[in-house]
Design a protein around this motif. Structure first.
Motif, PDB file in Angstrom:
ATOM      1  N   ALA A   1       9.301 -35.860  53.208  1.00 48.05           N
ATOM      2  CA  ALA A   1      10.128 -35.388  54.116  1.00 48.05           C
ATOM      3  C   ALA A   1      11.135 -34.301  53.675  1.00 48.05           C
ATOM      4  CB  ALA A   1      11.228 -36.471  55.055  1.00 48.05           C
ATOM      5  N   ARG A   2      11.669 -33.407  54.312  1.00 52.73           N
ATOM      6  CA  ARG A   2      12.394 -32.163  53.564  1.00 52.73           C
ATOM      7  C   ARG A   2      13.745 -32.672  53.536  1.00 52.73           C
ATOM      8  NH1 ARG A   2      11.267 -27.561  57.440  1.00 52.73           N
ATOM      9  NH2 ARG A   2      11.223 -29.084  58.865  1.00 52.73           N
ATOM     10  N   PRO A   3      14.307 -32.545  52.297  1.00 50.56           N
ATOM     11  CA  PRO A   3      15.719 -33.114  52.410  1.00 50.56           C
ATOM     12  C   PRO A   3      16.581 -32.193  53.257  1.00 50.56           C
ATOM     13  CG  PRO A   3      14.983 -32.082  50.083  1.00 50.56           C
ATOM     14  CD  PRO A   3      13.850 -31.892  51.446  1.00 50.56           C
ATOM     15  N   GLY A   4      17.466 -33.050  53.808  1.00 57.95           N
ATOM     16  CA  GLY A   4      18.496 -32.444  54.989  1.00 57.95           C
ATOM     17  C   GLY A   4      18.009 -32.351  56.064  1.00 57.95           C
ATOM     18  N   HIS A   5      16.640 -32.989  56.341  1.00 58.81           N
ATOM     19  CA  HIS A   5      16.099 -32.969  57.871  1.00 58.81           C
ATOM     20  C   HIS A   5      16.132 -34.262  58.631  1.00 58.81           C
ATOM     21  CE1 HIS A   5      15.055 -29.124  56.527  1.00 58.81           C
ATOM     22  NE2 HIS A   5      14.956 -28.604  57.621  1.00 58.81           N
ATOM     23  N   THR A   6      16.345 -34.272  59.695  1.00 61.15           N
ATOM     24  CA  THR A   6      16.452 -35.704  60.449  1.00 61.15           C
ATOM     25  C   THR A   6      14.681 -35.972  60.671  1.00 61.15           C
ATOM     26  OG1 THR A   6      18.138 -35.422  61.643  1.00 61.15           O
ATOM     27  CG2 THR A   6      16.701 -36.844  62.669  1.00 61.15           C
ATOM     28  N   VAL A   7      14.318 -37.323  60.492  1.00 56.37           N
ATOM     29  CA  VAL A   7      13.084 -37.679  60.932  1.00 56.37           C
ATOM     30  C   VAL A   7      12.809 -38.259  61.968  1.00 56.37           C
ATOM     31  CG1 VAL A   7      11.196 -39.191  59.876  1.00 56.37           C
ATOM     32  CG2 VAL A   7      12.666 -37.978  58.190  1.00 56.37           C
ATOM     33  N   ILE A   8      11.828 -37.849  62.775  1.00 59.80           N
ATOM     34  CA  ILE A   8      11.545 -38.280  64.158  1.00 59.80           C
ATOM     35  C   ILE A   8      10.316 -39.293  64.054  1.00 59.80           C
ATOM     36  CG2 ILE A   8      10.841 -37.752  66.328  1.00 59.80           C
ATOM     37  CD1 ILE A   8      13.851 -36.713  65.479  1.00 59.80           C
ATOM     38  N   GLY A   9      10.373 -40.587  64.469  1.00 59.78           N
ATOM     39  CA  GLY A   9       9.442 -41.473  64.211  1.00 59.78           C
ATOM     40  C   GLY A   9       8.964 -41.663  65.913  1.00 59.78           C
ATOM     41  N   HIS A  10       7.614 -41.413  66.115  1.00 58.73           N
ATOM     42  CA  HIS A  10       7.048 -41.326  67.283  1.00 58.73           C
ATOM     43  C   HIS A  10       5.910 -42.703  67.372  1.00 58.73           C
ATOM     44  CE1 HIS A  10       5.001 -40.070  71.203  1.00 58.73           C
ATOM     45  NE2 HIS A  10       3.866 -40.593  70.714  1.00 58.73           N
ATOM     46  N   GLY A  11       6.309 -43.631  67.933  1.00 61.11           N
ATOM     47  CA  GLY A  11       5.712 -44.969  67.962  1.00 61.11           C
ATOM     48  C   GLY A  11       4.920 -45.065  69.439  1.00 61.11           C
ATOM     49  N   GLU A  12       3.651 -45.255  69.481  1.00 63.38           N
ATOM     50  CA  GLU A  12       2.780 -45.542  70.658  1.00 63.38           C
ATOM     51  C   GLU A  12       2.078 -47.060  70.491  1.00 63.38           C
ATOM     52  OE1 GLU A  12      -1.207 -43.724  72.674  1.00 63.38           O
ATOM     53  OE2 GLU A  12      -0.082 -42.704  71.023  1.00 63.38           O
ATOM     54  N   SER A  13       2.274 -47.852  71.820  1.00 62.39           N
ATOM     55  CA  SER A  13       1.422 -48.828  71.892  1.00 62.39           C
ATOM     56  C   SER A  13       0.142 -48.560  72.683  1.00 62.39           C
ATOM     57  CB  SER A  13       2.239 -49.967  72.325  1.00 62.39           C
ATOM     58  OG  SER A  13       1.620 -51.154  72.825  1.00 62.39           O
ATOM     59  N   PHE A  14      -1.101 -48.487  72.259  1.00 63.85           N
ATOM     60  CA  PHE A  14      -1.978 -48.178  72.993  1.00 63.85           C
ATOM     61  C   PHE A  14      -3.109 -49.228  73.328  1.00 63.85           C
ATOM     62  CE2 PHE A  14      -3.537 -48.277  68.504  1.00 63.85           C
ATOM     63  CZ  PHE A  14      -4.851 -48.664  68.587  1.00 63.85           C
ATOM     64  N   ALA A  15      -2.756 -50.238  73.119  1.00 61.90           N
ATOM     65  CA  ALA A  15      -3.659 -51.327  73.508  1.00 61.90           C
ATOM     66  C   ALA A  15      -2.874 -52.812  73.305  1.00 61.90           C
ATOM     67  CB  ALA A  15      -5.008 -51.544  72.956  1.00 61.90           C
ATOM     68  N   ILE A  16      -3.085 -53.561  74.589  1.00 65.18           N
ATOM     69  CA  ILE A  16      -2.082 -54.773  74.271  1.00 65.18           C
ATOM     70  C   ILE A  16      -3.276 -55.690  74.888  1.00 65.18           C
ATOM     71  CG2 ILE A  16      -0.099 -56.117  75.278  1.00 65.18           C
ATOM     72  CD1 ILE A  16       1.356 -53.873  75.312  1.00 65.18           C
ATOM     73  N   LYS A  17      -3.271 -56.790  74.086  1.00 66.16           N
ATOM     74  CA  LYS A  17      -4.056 -58.050  74.689  1.00 66.16           C
ATOM     75  C   LYS A  17      -3.132 -59.318  74.589  1.00 66.16           C
ATOM     76  CE  LYS A  17      -7.647 -55.261  74.227  1.00 66.16           C
ATOM     77  NZ  LYS A  17      -8.068 -54.810  75.269  1.00 66.16           N
ATOM     78  N   ARG A  18      -3.743 -60.587  74.861  1.00 63.56           N
ATOM     79  CA  ARG A  18      -2.853 -61.748  74.907  1.00 63.56           C
ATOM     80  C   ARG A  18      -2.000 -62.085  73.840  1.00 63.56           C
ATOM     81  NH1 ARG A  18      -2.556 -66.051  78.084  1.00 63.56           N
ATOM     82  NH2 ARG A  18      -2.078 -67.939  77.111  1.00 63.56           N
ATOM     83  N   SER A  19      -2.627 -62.184  72.628  1.00 65.11           N
ATOM     84  CA  SER A  19      -1.932 -62.243  71.317  1.00 65.11           C
ATOM     85  C   SER A  19      -1.354 -61.392  70.653  1.00 65.11           C
ATOM     86  CB  SER A  19      -2.523 -63.227  70.701  1.00 65.11           C
ATOM     87  OG  SER A  19      -2.985 -64.385  71.411  1.00 65.11           O
ATOM     88  N   ILE A  20      -2.103 -59.826  70.684  1.00 65.67           N
ATOM     89  CA  ILE A  20      -2.051 -58.719  69.724  1.00 65.67           C
ATOM     90  C   ILE A  20      -1.579 -57.430  70.515  1.00 65.67           C
ATOM     91  CG2 ILE A  20      -3.179 -57.452  67.904  1.00 65.67           C
ATOM     92  CD1 ILE A  20      -2.755 -60.149  66.993  1.00 65.67           C
ATOM     93  N   ALA A  21      -0.797 -56.681  69.965  1.00 67.36           N
ATOM     94  CA  ALA A  21      -0.580 -55.121  70.460  1.00 67.36           C
ATOM     95  C   ALA A  21      -0.870 -54.250  69.387  1.00 67.36           C
ATOM     96  CB  ALA A  21       1.069 -55.122  70.638  1.00 67.36           C
ATOM     97  N   PHE A  22      -1.574 -53.320  69.670  1.00 66.13           N
ATOM     98  CA  PHE A  22      -2.139 -52.370  68.889  1.00 66.13           C
ATOM     99  C   PHE A  22      -1.354 -51.011  68.878  1.00 66.13           C
ATOM    100  CE2 PHE A  22      -5.454 -55.028  69.470  1.00 66.13           C
ATOM    101  CZ  PHE A  22      -6.196 -55.447  68.471  1.00 66.13           C
ATOM    102  N   VAL A  23      -0.818 -50.517  67.757  1.00 70.58           N
ATOM    103  CA  VAL A  23       0.225 -49.509  67.759  1.00 70.58           C
ATOM    104  C   VAL A  23      -0.357 -48.349  66.885  1.00 70.58           C
ATOM    105  CG1 VAL A  23       2.151 -50.844  68.520  1.00 70.58           C
ATOM    106  CG2 VAL A  23       1.488 -50.645  65.933  1.00 70.58           C
ATOM    107  N   ARG A  24       0.049 -47.018  67.115  1.00 72.55           N
ATOM    108  CA  ARG A  24      -0.080 -46.009  66.341  1.00 72.55           C
ATOM    109  C   ARG A  24       1.353 -45.093  66.414  1.00 72.55           C
ATOM    110  NH1 ARG A  24      -5.198 -44.383  69.744  1.00 72.55           N
ATOM    111  NH2 ARG A  24      -4.114 -43.751  71.705  1.00 72.55           N
ATOM    112  N   GLY A  25       1.026 -44.093  65.452  1.00 69.75           N
ATOM    113  CA  GLY A  25       2.175 -43.075  65.646  1.00 69.75           C
ATOM    114  C   GLY A  25       2.607 -42.226  64.507  1.00 69.75           C
TER     115      GLY A  25
END
Length: 150
Positions: free
Chosen positions: A96-120
């Motif tokens: 990350a570049r010093p002095g810059h805010t980091v933006i985190g984009h999280g996405e939940s792309f699949a949800i099953k009975r016991s597990i959620a799958f994420v990416r970002g």
């Protein structure tokens, strides 16, 4: 708008509070959609991992992405469900570049009975030039994902 306000409109999320290590790191709300959440990690001197370069350590960025993907899962479900990070892989592409805010984009792309799958991804101003990519899974502690009774 803060993250509490973003989540407050969803059934079962009115009691979710954004605190703990996320609060200590200064992580705040940035944006959201039906199955994604963006959070902001402001640059701070006490998060520097390499004093010579001023680059933020990897730990705060990992925490940012863990929280963003977790909240994306709640957004997709439309309710709070107790869950735990089962696996989270963060591949760093550049510092990350010093002095810059980091933006985190999280996405939940699949949800099953016991597990959620994420990416970002995380970036420091240009989503086309990411700092890192993330993928992972969350385990619902009570098996209350899709197809389970709430």
């Amino acid at each position: 708008m803060n993250i509490d306000a973003a989540l407050a409109g969803l059934p079962g999320l009115k009691d979710v509070r954004f605190g703990g290590h996320g609060s200590r790191l200064g992580i705040g709300y940035h944006a959201h959609g039906a199955d994604w959440v963006e959070l902001a990690l402001p640059y701070a001197a006490d998060m520097i991992g390499d004093e010579d370069s001023g680059v933020i350590a990897s730990g705060p960025i990992f925490a940012l992405m863990d929280i963003a993907t977790s909240l994306a899962t709640m957004r997709k479900l439309g309710r709070f469900v107790p869950h735990a990070t089962l696996d989270l892989r963060l591949d760093y592409l550049r510092p990350a570049r010093p002095g810059h805010t980091v933006i985190g984009h999280g996405e939940s792309f699949a949800i099953k009975r016991s597990i959620a799958f994420v990416r970002g991804h995380a970036h420091d101003g240009d989503p086309a030039d990411p700092i890192a990519h993330v993928s992972g899974t969350f385990m619902f502690l009570d098996g209350a994902g899709v197809g389970a009774s709430a």
